[in-house]
Design a protein around this motif. Structure first.
Motif, PDB file in Angstrom:
ATOM      1  N   VAL A   7       0.864  -1.182   0.000  1.00 27.70           N
ATOM      2  CA  VAL A   7       0.000   0.000   0.000  1.00 27.70           C
ATOM      3  C   VAL A   7       0.896   1.225   0.000  1.00 27.70           C
ATOM      4  CG1 VAL A   7      -1.745   1.293   1.256  1.00 27.70           C
ATOM      5  CG2 VAL A   7      -1.857  -1.189   1.175  1.00 27.70           C
ATOM      6  N   LEU A   8       0.749   2.029  -1.021  1.00 30.26           N
ATOM      7  CA  LEU A   8       1.644   3.165  -1.209  1.00 30.26           C
ATOM      8  C   LEU A   8       1.428   4.221  -0.136  1.00 30.26           C
ATOM      9  CD1 LEU A   8       3.751   4.147  -3.287  1.00 30.26           C
ATOM     10  CD2 LEU A   8       1.915   5.439  -4.349  1.00 30.26           C
ATOM     11  N   ALA A   9       2.528   4.640   0.482  1.00 34.40           N
ATOM     12  CA  ALA A   9       2.446   5.651   1.532  1.00 34.40           C
ATOM     13  C   ALA A   9       2.560   7.043   0.948  1.00 34.40           C
ATOM     14  CB  ALA A   9       3.540   5.411   2.568  1.00 34.40           C
ATOM     15  N   THR A  10       1.722   7.338  -0.015  1.00 36.85           N
ATOM     16  CA  THR A  10       1.694   8.677  -0.584  1.00 36.85           C
ATOM     17  C   THR A  10       0.727   9.505   0.242  1.00 36.85           C
ATOM     18  OG1 THR A  10       2.138   7.825  -2.796  1.00 36.85           O
ATOM     19  CG2 THR A  10       1.220  10.033  -2.655  1.00 36.85           C
ATOM     20  N   ARG A  11       1.293  10.382   1.045  1.00 37.77           N
ATOM     21  CA  ARG A  11       0.460  11.143   1.967  1.00 37.77           C
ATOM     22  C   ARG A  11       1.202  12.413   2.367  1.00 37.77           C
ATOM     23  NH1 ARG A  11       3.625   7.545   4.265  1.00 37.77           N
ATOM     24  NH2 ARG A  11       4.429   7.801   6.385  1.00 37.77           N
ATOM     25  N   VAL A  12       0.446  13.360   2.839  1.00 40.28           N
ATOM     26  CA  VAL A  12       1.027  14.617   3.316  1.00 40.28           C
ATOM     27  C   VAL A  12       1.081  14.574   4.838  1.00 40.28           C
ATOM     28  CG1 VAL A  12       0.743  17.123   3.430  1.00 40.28           C
ATOM     29  CG2 VAL A  12       0.160  15.892   1.326  1.00 40.28           C
ATOM     30  N   ILE A  13       2.233  14.887   5.393  1.00 33.54           N
ATOM     31  CA  ILE A  13       2.361  14.960   6.841  1.00 33.54           C
ATOM     32  C   ILE A  13       2.976  16.300   7.219  1.00 33.54           C
ATOM     33  CG2 ILE A  13       2.612  12.468   7.079  1.00 33.54           C
ATOM     34  CD1 ILE A  13       5.571  12.871   7.501  1.00 33.54           C
ATOM     35  N   GLU A  14       2.748  16.722   8.427  1.00 38.10           N
ATOM     36  CA  GLU A  14       3.266  18.000   8.907  1.00 38.10           C
ATOM     37  C   GLU A  14       4.535  17.787   9.723  1.00 38.10           C
ATOM     38  OE1 GLU A  14       2.232  21.002   8.169  1.00 38.10           O
ATOM     39  OE2 GLU A  14       0.527  20.293   6.945  1.00 38.10           O
ATOM     40  N   ARG A  15       5.580  18.503   9.336  1.00 42.28           N
ATOM     41  CA  ARG A  15       6.817  18.534  10.095  1.00 42.28           C
ATOM     42  C   ARG A  15       6.927  19.897  10.785  1.00 42.28           C
ATOM     43  NH1 ARG A  15       8.250  13.267  10.200  1.00 42.28           N
ATOM     44  NH2 ARG A  15       9.125  12.466   8.259  1.00 42.28           N
ATOM     45  N   ALA A  16       7.890  20.014  11.678  1.00 43.09           N
ATOM     46  CA  ALA A  16       8.132  21.302  12.327  1.00 43.09           C
ATOM     47  C   ALA A  16       8.530  22.350  11.304  1.00 43.09           C
ATOM     48  CB  ALA A  16       9.218  21.156  13.398  1.00 43.09           C
ATOM     49  N   THR A  17       9.156  21.893  10.221  1.00 35.72           N
ATOM     50  CA  THR A  17       9.609  22.815   9.174  1.00 35.72           C
ATOM     51  C   THR A  17       8.548  23.064   8.106  1.00 35.72           C
ATOM     52  OG1 THR A  17      10.609  20.923   8.039  1.00 35.72           O
ATOM     53  CG2 THR A  17      12.032  22.239   9.485  1.00 35.72           C
ATOM     54  N   GLY A  18       7.405  22.380   8.202  1.00 34.18           N
ATOM     55  CA  GLY A  18       6.341  22.559   7.220  1.00 34.18           C
ATOM     56  C   GLY A  18       5.849  21.228   6.675  1.00 34.18           C
ATOM     57  N   ALA A  19       4.921  21.286   5.740  1.00 34.25           N
ATOM     58  CA  ALA A  19       4.317  20.078   5.167  1.00 34.25           C
ATOM     59  C   ALA A  19       5.284  19.394   4.207  1.00 34.25           C
ATOM     60  CB  ALA A  19       3.024  20.433   4.446  1.00 34.25           C
ATOM     61  N   VAL A  20       5.235  18.052   4.201  1.00 35.40           N
ATOM     62  CA  VAL A  20       6.025  17.275   3.256  1.00 35.40           C
ATOM     63  C   VAL A  20       5.141  16.188   2.667  1.00 35.40           C
ATOM     64  CG1 VAL A  20       8.250  17.693   4.382  1.00 35.40           C
ATOM     65  CG2 VAL A  20       6.895  15.693   5.034  1.00 35.40           C
TER      66      VAL A  20
END
Length: 455
Positions: A7-20
């Protein structure tokens, strides 16, 4: 085979430096055929495989179509789509039109065999918070990746190479870089390298002294000097003649130009931004572009996504173009059923082509939906170069010509009926005299979406 699929882990997550954006890695390797040993890494964007020069993986197999298949990362896996190829695409021995690939797979097309392998390793791709940069619009992950790079390098003097298909907005990106830099008060000088006569391009870029050649009645500054204190944008850089490339490299390394007919070099203060719709890495491998110049230009490389990679933005872009043309975008498109065609179309001309279609909609409202899409190629597939609607290519064999005409009819018929039925698959099946299963199969083949069953 299904249990092997990751299952492809294509997703947006939030880091302290911004979204990735988290994107899984995968690879393609040619294990049989004329290009045995060639490989390609899949790192976030869709790739096309075929014999055409615009494919990310180009094959020199006569049995492979120009644009044979595409592989695209999605939220649930890597999706392989056959692009209407002549000889078909086969995964682990089964002919497919569309398939989510397992963790590893054997793909056959023509006389070529590919090995697909997905990895558990992921890439982290920074995303900008912006949905606009200069005149560029985009809220998709693909465009936010571009904005994240542009906003970081705009206020610098580094050389930037902008890559992408025609019509994706490469010049708008260059202008946005200039407008966001400390050079914004200086000139922005754009030149199309492909439009300059080969015997004049050196003089145009670097200038000439009086009497340097026949017709040089007076000294003239070149485009590098005209861009002093600002930005020089070299569009279609891949068209630059091979013998002129060392001279451009010397300018970049010495920050000076020497006019034709002069011995003394002149210092310049110019930022260079270049763009190309060619695959320069492939051009280097085939000795049509200098490797040292490629690496010198590619300090920062930005790839503009095709409109196919950002279909979710078509309504917003259409509304934007309508406003530019003086129409209230809140009124929507002249006929809502046209949107199904726009979102399913392949857009070989990208955003530029979309603007032309929207202009037709605005200037000639009230026409039947088919009128606005007449002349467009098939949704989900690109027409062969130079192919005119209804034209016969007598250079083709009988069977190949028959296949092309049949596919052209199917695509045109389905596109028009889809508009008439407003995407209702049950109604489409009724008026076409086909089963719903046949409709699903044909519409999937030609990339038409936004279908709904009758409630």
């Amino acid at each position: 085979m299904a249990e092997e699929r990751i299952v492809l882990a294509t997703r947006v997550i939030e880091r302290a430096t911004g979204a990735v954006l988290m994107v899984q890695r995968a690879s393609l390797e040619v294990t049989r055929g004329p290009d045995k040993g060639a490989s390609l890494e899949l790192e976030g964007g869709p790739v096309r495989v075929g014999s055409g020069a615009d494919c990310e993986l180009q094959l020199h197999d006569p049995a492979v179509s120009a644009r044979h298949l595409a592989i695209e990362p999605t939220a649930i896996g890597f999706l392989l789509r056959d692009l209407g190829s002549t000889n078909g695409s086969f995964v682990d021995g089964y002919r497919v039109e569309g398939l989510y690939l397992p963790k590893s797979a054997q793909i056959d097309l023509g006389q070529t065999r590919l090995r697909f392998a997905a990895s558990k390793e992921e890439l982290e791709i920074p995303l900008s918070k912006r949905t606009r940069f200069g005149e560029l619009l985009g809220h998709s992950n693909a465009m936010r990746q571009v904005f994240a790079i542009l906003e970081k390098v705009a206020d610098s003097d580094c050389t930037v190479l902008i890559e992408g298909e025609s019509g994706t907005g490469k010049e708008l990106a260059a202008r946005a870089l200039h407008a966001g830099s400390s050079r914004r008060a200086g000139p922005f000088v754009a030149v199309d390298c492909g439009a300059l006569p080969e015997n004049l391009i050196e003089s145009e870029l670097f200038g000439h002294a009086k009497g340097a050649f026949t017709g040089a009645a007076a000294a003239r500054a070149g485009l590098f000097e005209e861009a002093e204190g600002g930005t020089l944008f070299l569009d279609e850089l891949g068209e630059l003649p091979l013998d002129l490339q060392p001279k451009l490299l010397r300018v970049l390394e010495t920050r000076s130009v020497r006019r034709l007919g002069e011995a003394q070099a002149r210092p310049i203060d110019v930022r260079l931004v270049a763009a190309t719709n060619r695959n320069l890495a492939r051009e280097v491998a085939e000795k049509r572009f200098r490797e040292d110049l490629f690496f010198r230009l590619g300090v920062i490389r930005v790839r503009m996504p095709s409109l196919r990679e950002r279909r979710e933005e078509i309504p917003r872009l259409a509304a934007h173009f309508m406003a530019q043309l003086g129409r209230d975008p809140s009124q929507g498109l002249p006929d809502p059923s046209v949107m199904a065609l726009l979102e399913g179309y392949h857009w070989p001309g990208n955003v530029r082509e979309l603007r032309n279609v929207v202009e037709r909609l605005v200037l000639l409202p009230g026409m039947q939906p088919a009128f606005y899409v007449d002349g467009m190629h098939a949704p989900g597939a690109e027409a062969p170069a130079g192919e005119a609607a209804g034209a016969l290519d007598l250079a083709q064999g009988f069977h190949e010509g028959k296949r092309v005409c049949t596919e052209r009819f199917e695509r045109e018929y389905l596109a028009r009926q889809l508009a008439r039925c407003k995407g209702n698959i049950s109604e489409l099946a009724r008026v076409a005299g086909l089963s719903r299963q046949s409709c699903h199969r044909l519409l999937a083949r030609y990339g038409l979406g936004n279908l709904r069953e009758e409630p």
